[in-house]
Write an enzyme that holds these catalytic residues in place. Structure first.
Site, PDB file in Angstrom:
ATOM      1  N   ASP A   1      -6.348  -1.267   0.649  1.00 58.42           N
ATOM      2  CA  ASP A   1      -6.582  -1.706  -0.538  1.00 58.42           C
ATOM      3  C   ASP A   1      -7.345  -2.929  -0.125  1.00 58.42           C
ATOM      4  O   ASP A   1      -7.215  -3.424   1.184  1.00 58.42           O
ATOM      5  CB  ASP A   1      -5.245  -2.121  -1.277  1.00 58.42           C
ATOM      6  CG  ASP A   1      -5.748  -2.815  -2.747  1.00 58.42           C
ATOM      7  OD1 ASP A   1      -6.386  -2.096  -3.280  1.00 58.42           O
ATOM      8  OD2 ASP A   1      -4.874  -3.576  -3.028  1.00 58.42           O
TER       9      ASP A   1
ATOM     10  N   ASP B   1      -7.854  -6.320  -2.552  1.00 51.91           N
ATOM     11  CA  ASP B   1      -7.203  -7.591  -3.158  1.00 51.91           C
ATOM     12  C   ASP B   1      -5.713  -7.669  -2.857  1.00 51.91           C
ATOM     13  O   ASP B   1      -5.137  -6.597  -2.905  1.00 51.91           O
ATOM     14  CB  ASP B   1      -7.358  -7.691  -4.601  1.00 51.91           C
ATOM     15  CG  ASP B   1      -8.728  -7.747  -5.039  1.00 51.91           C
ATOM     16  OD1 ASP B   1      -9.455  -8.791  -4.621  1.00 51.91           O
ATOM     17  OD2 ASP B   1      -9.273  -6.906  -5.481  1.00 51.91           O
TER      18      ASP B   1
ATOM     19  N   ASP C   1      -0.635  -3.510  -1.617  1.00 53.80           N
ATOM     20  CA  ASP C   1       0.256  -4.349  -1.909  1.00 53.80           C
ATOM     21  C   ASP C   1       0.859  -4.037  -3.291  1.00 53.80           C
ATOM     22  O   ASP C   1       1.323  -4.811  -3.812  1.00 53.80           O
ATOM     23  CB  ASP C   1      -0.364  -5.538  -1.665  1.00 53.80           C
ATOM     24  CG  ASP C   1      -1.444  -6.053  -2.883  1.00 53.80           C
ATOM     25  OD1 ASP C   1      -2.071  -4.921  -3.083  1.00 53.80           O
ATOM     26  OD2 ASP C   1      -1.619  -7.254  -3.580  1.00 53.80           O
TER      27      ASP C   1
END
Length: 219
Positions: free
Chosen positions: A11, A13, A163
């Protein structure tokens, strides 16, 4: 996992870059411009991170017209985004050791590639995929499956690092190992409750796990 890891899907961000502050500013500016007075519900928006922005707007019942100013402000403030300490070194080590590397992000592809180019990380990836480039964005598995296809890797050879709960769901749907990154401003309790296969406390833990498997395994 039944075999050695050959491909790592990240991922963007909260995993590779610290963009939380920019996201907040862009969301608040877009809300003020399109909706008007009142506090922007950023805390609720934050609970849906990992998804494509238009999908979050639909879930929250907010105008899709917020996307244009949000993207505009995100580009304008992109110089404030920082790479997490250790990330560039980890990516460089992975490339030098022959791993296939891809990004699978909730951002659009052009915006993700623009940001990574600005931060001098784009050259380290084989492929960068945005949510506008697959039929069904995260939490659907499409973007991870597309990354695997481009990297010519099987599910048992691939890990997805994210996250957000949506990242883990996307990884699971694609049949790959779901890895939780805990070094950003994530909701750690929610992420751990989603049952990741592996948890990493700092980017360097990824290399340690790949080399020895000594990183904390989620129970």
């Amino acid at each position: 996992m039944t075999g050695p890891v050959r491909a790592v899907v990240f991922d963007l961000d909260g995993v590779l870059v610290d963009s939380f502050g920019v996201m907040r500013q862009a969301f608040e500016a877009a809300y003020a411009e399109v909706v008007g007075d009142g506090a922007a519900p950023f805390a609720e928006y934050n609970r849906h991170l990992g998804r494509y922005f238009p999908d979050i707007m639909r879930i929250m019942g907010l105008p899709l017209a917020m996307e244009e100013p949000f993207v505009r402000e995100s580009y304008r403030l992109a110089h404030l985004v920082r790479v997490f300490p250790g990330v560039q070194e980890v990516l460089t080590a992975l490339r030098e050791n022959g791993f296939g590397l891809a990004v699978a992000t909730g951002k659009s592809g052009p915006r993700a590639r623009s940001l990574l180019e600005r931060l001098e990380l784009l050259r380290l990836f084989d492929h960068v995929l945005g949510s506008d480039e697959v039929a069904h964005p995260k939490p659907a598995p499409d973007i991870v499956r597309r990354a695997m296809s481009l990297l010519d890797a099987r599910a048992e050879e691939t890990i997805m690092i994210g996250d957000a709960v949506t990242d883990l769901q996307s990884a699971r749907g694609a049949g790959v190992t779901a890895v939780a990154a805990l070094w950003g401003e994530t909701d750690e309790a929610a992420l751990l409750a989603a049952g990741p296969d592996v948890t990493l406390r700092k980017p360097e833990d990824l290399l340690e796990w790949l080399e020895s498997g000594r990183v904390e395994l989620s129970q």
